[in-house]
Design a protein around this motif. Sequence first.
Motif, PDB file in Angstrom:
ATOM      1  N   LYS A 105       0.857  -1.188   0.000  1.00 39.80           N
ATOM      2  CA  LYS A 105       0.000   0.000   0.000  1.00 39.80           C
ATOM      3  C   LYS A 105       0.896   1.241   0.000  1.00 39.80           C
ATOM      4  N   GLN A 173      -2.794   4.462  -2.474  1.00 42.77           N
ATOM      5  CA  GLN A 173      -4.064   4.283  -1.770  1.00 42.77           C
ATOM      6  C   GLN A 173      -4.400   5.514  -0.925  1.00 42.77           C
ATOM      7  N   GLN A 206      -6.519   7.216  -8.615  1.00 41.14           N
ATOM      8  CA  GLN A 206      -7.175   6.766  -7.395  1.00 41.14           C
ATOM      9  C   GLN A 206      -8.622   6.345  -7.666  1.00 41.14           C
ATOM     10  N   ASP A 210     -10.047   4.833  -2.220  1.00 44.94           N
ATOM     11  CA  ASP A 210      -8.815   5.478  -1.765  1.00 44.94           C
ATOM     12  C   ASP A 210      -9.115   6.780  -1.028  1.00 44.94           C
ATOM     13  N   PRO A 232     -11.560   9.863  -5.250  1.00 48.07           N
ATOM     14  CA  PRO A 232     -11.320   9.279  -3.929  1.00 48.07           C
ATOM     15  C   PRO A 232     -12.083   9.996  -2.819  1.00 48.07           C
TER      16      PRO A 232
END
Length: 449
Positions: A105, A173, A206, A210, A232
């Motif tokens: 990540k 992320q 993203q 996220d 996100p």
Amino acid sequence: MVSNKLVVLGGGESGVGAAILGKSKGFDVFLSDRGELHAKYREELIRRDISFEEGQHTEAVVLAADLVIKSPGIPDKVPLIVSLHEKGTPVISEIEFASRYTDAKLIAITGSNGKTTTTLLTYHLLKNAGYNVGLAGNIGESFAWQVAEKKFDYYVLEISSFQLDNIVDFHPQVAVLLNITPDHLDRYNYSFQNYTDSKFNIIKNQSARDHFIYFDDSEVILGEFSKREIIPSKLGISLNHEIKEGAWFDDGYLAINSKERPFRQDFSELPIKGPHNAVNAMAAILAAQSVGVETDKIKTGLLSFVNAPHRLEQVAVINGVTYVNDSKATNVDSVFYALGSFSQPVILIAGGVDKGNDYSEIEELVRQKVKGLIVLSVKYEKLRDYFSDIVPQLYITQDVQDAVNQAKSWGVPGDVVLLSPACASFDLFNNYEDRGDKFKAAVRNLEKS
């Protein structure tokens, strides 16, 4: 079929790391640097049987590549890169390349100012909580090198606009955008919008799962929200108003408004000071929360953090005068934040290679706080002319020990002597680290006298 001929342009930390990762993944790797390689990198390439050249770019070899990874320091407009684009050869950054070979990540942090402190603090919070985490990007060891030889579950990455210019599928992320102020505009055809677009590349891949952490007080950032789709989940940060989902500075406290784990932290207890560091701390807290770090671990991590050198680094207190090294402040915006960190009278040491600075941004703070300005610079005229009628006293020198000695002669107990240059360092020093180290040495000479 994977492109096989990989050329890496630039033989610094990121370039050598990319070459090592490329070789480990079966590429036919060639590294090319127009300058001279550092001895440790040359030895690594030889030891690993990676072909390289230094002192030139052999155009025929570079143009024969299936894939090129270029150093962030090489602009896209140089003729060799233009030729590669015309030929249709993919040209990517090290962070793009490394991200293709890890399932870790990614927490990616960018901004014109504050990204190093925020990156280090975020890394510290995860590390303190027992996470298996790497530190990379613009700081620490090469991201690609770590992906090749280590196995981290998380990476905290400091990312510059130059690195974001050459991403394709890079997908953090958690993305953090601290601020956008004019910087490096010579790389962006002197277009602030081009620079802004580069910063916003951090969220371009993203998904709705996220997190995007951003400074809600920035008119530039908020202005972009009306121009683009933000996919996100958004977590804002403010120094001025409450944020429903995010963090805000509430009467000296870092107030974290989170559905899962709201909490408050007295900012005065933290080892970092100033409103800009309140923003950095809130960004790091939200980033850590986004990957599941527990509140008690965040609180202990905040209190044990030690910032990197050259960022509002207290060097010594001599006869009641505090000496602070902020050599990393290479633009006016950074000096604005530095001056805002102190309530005491300031003796400011500034100067160096001016990057088109607009000193009006700090004029009011200088009037309020600066009792004396020492210009440490070869080309001192711009600073002298702008501030000579604003500060009570002004001194010009090209010697850092002389600058510190002059500051001592002006200082009285309770004052702060602040090296916060607003300029690049290359007129008198090798880099900002060299400038900061020489300032610290000069201060220590005062202690001996």
